[in-house]
Motif scaffolding. Sequence first.
Motif, mmCIF file in Angstrom:
data_model
loop_
_atom_site.group_PDB
_atom_site.id
_atom_site.type_symbol
_atom_site.label_atom_id
_atom_site.label_comp_id
_atom_site.label_asym_id
_atom_site.label_seq_id
_atom_site.Cartn_x
_atom_site.Cartn_y
_atom_site.Cartn_z
ATOM 1 N N HIS A 25 0.865 -1.175 0.000
ATOM 2 C CA HIS A 25 0.000 0.000 0.000
ATOM 3 C C HIS A 25 0.900 1.222 0.000
ATOM 4 O O HIS A 25 1.875 1.276 0.758
ATOM 5 N N PHE A 26 0.562 2.208 -0.823
ATOM 6 C CA PHE A 26 1.398 3.400 -0.899
ATOM 7 C C PHE A 26 0.572 4.605 -1.310
ATOM 8 O O PHE A 26 -0.525 4.481 -1.844
ATOM 9 N N ILE A 27 1.149 5.776 -1.052
ATOM 10 C CA ILE A 27 0.587 7.051 -1.483
ATOM 11 C C ILE A 27 1.660 7.730 -2.322
ATOM 12 O O ILE A 27 2.829 7.782 -1.932
ATOM 13 N N THR A 28 1.263 8.251 -3.483
ATOM 14 C CA THR A 28 2.197 8.953 -4.351
ATOM 15 C C THR A 28 2.291 10.412 -3.925
ATOM 16 O O THR A 28 1.269 11.078 -3.750
ATOM 17 N N ILE A 29 3.518 10.884 -3.732
ATOM 18 C CA ILE A 29 3.770 12.298 -3.450
ATOM 19 C C ILE A 29 4.093 12.931 -4.796
ATOM 20 O O ILE A 29 5.098 12.584 -5.419
ATOM 21 N N PRO A 30 3.238 13.817 -5.284
ATOM 22 C CA PRO A 30 3.443 14.384 -6.617
ATOM 23 C C PRO A 30 4.785 15.127 -6.739
ATOM 24 O O PRO A 30 5.332 15.618 -5.755
#
Length: 105
Positions: A25-30
């Motif tokens: 699970h991950f979140i992309t940092i733009p």
Amino acid sequence: MTSPAVTIFITGTLRLWTGAGGKWHFITIPEEQSRALRGESLAARRGFGSVKVEATIGDITWRTSVFPHRSGGYILPVKASVRRDAGIAAGNDVPVTLKLVQRPL
């Protein structure tokens, strides 16, 4: 003299990636929000270009690393205990605060 800690605030979608090695699970940092982090972390980068950060989601704060992504930004892995304690799941939009962990001089 030390520089002030870089702090980034984003809201990103928690994504699930499944591969041969397991599920992540991950979140992309733009890329736009990653510029300050990248610029301040040149001397502090670790293996695979990762950068140590202190991440906060809701009341949960932990130390981890963000990893460069082909988008030009970074990805923040979110471990199971954080997801459980923060009450979040894949597909949720999640507010995140990231602070660069500075190495001592």
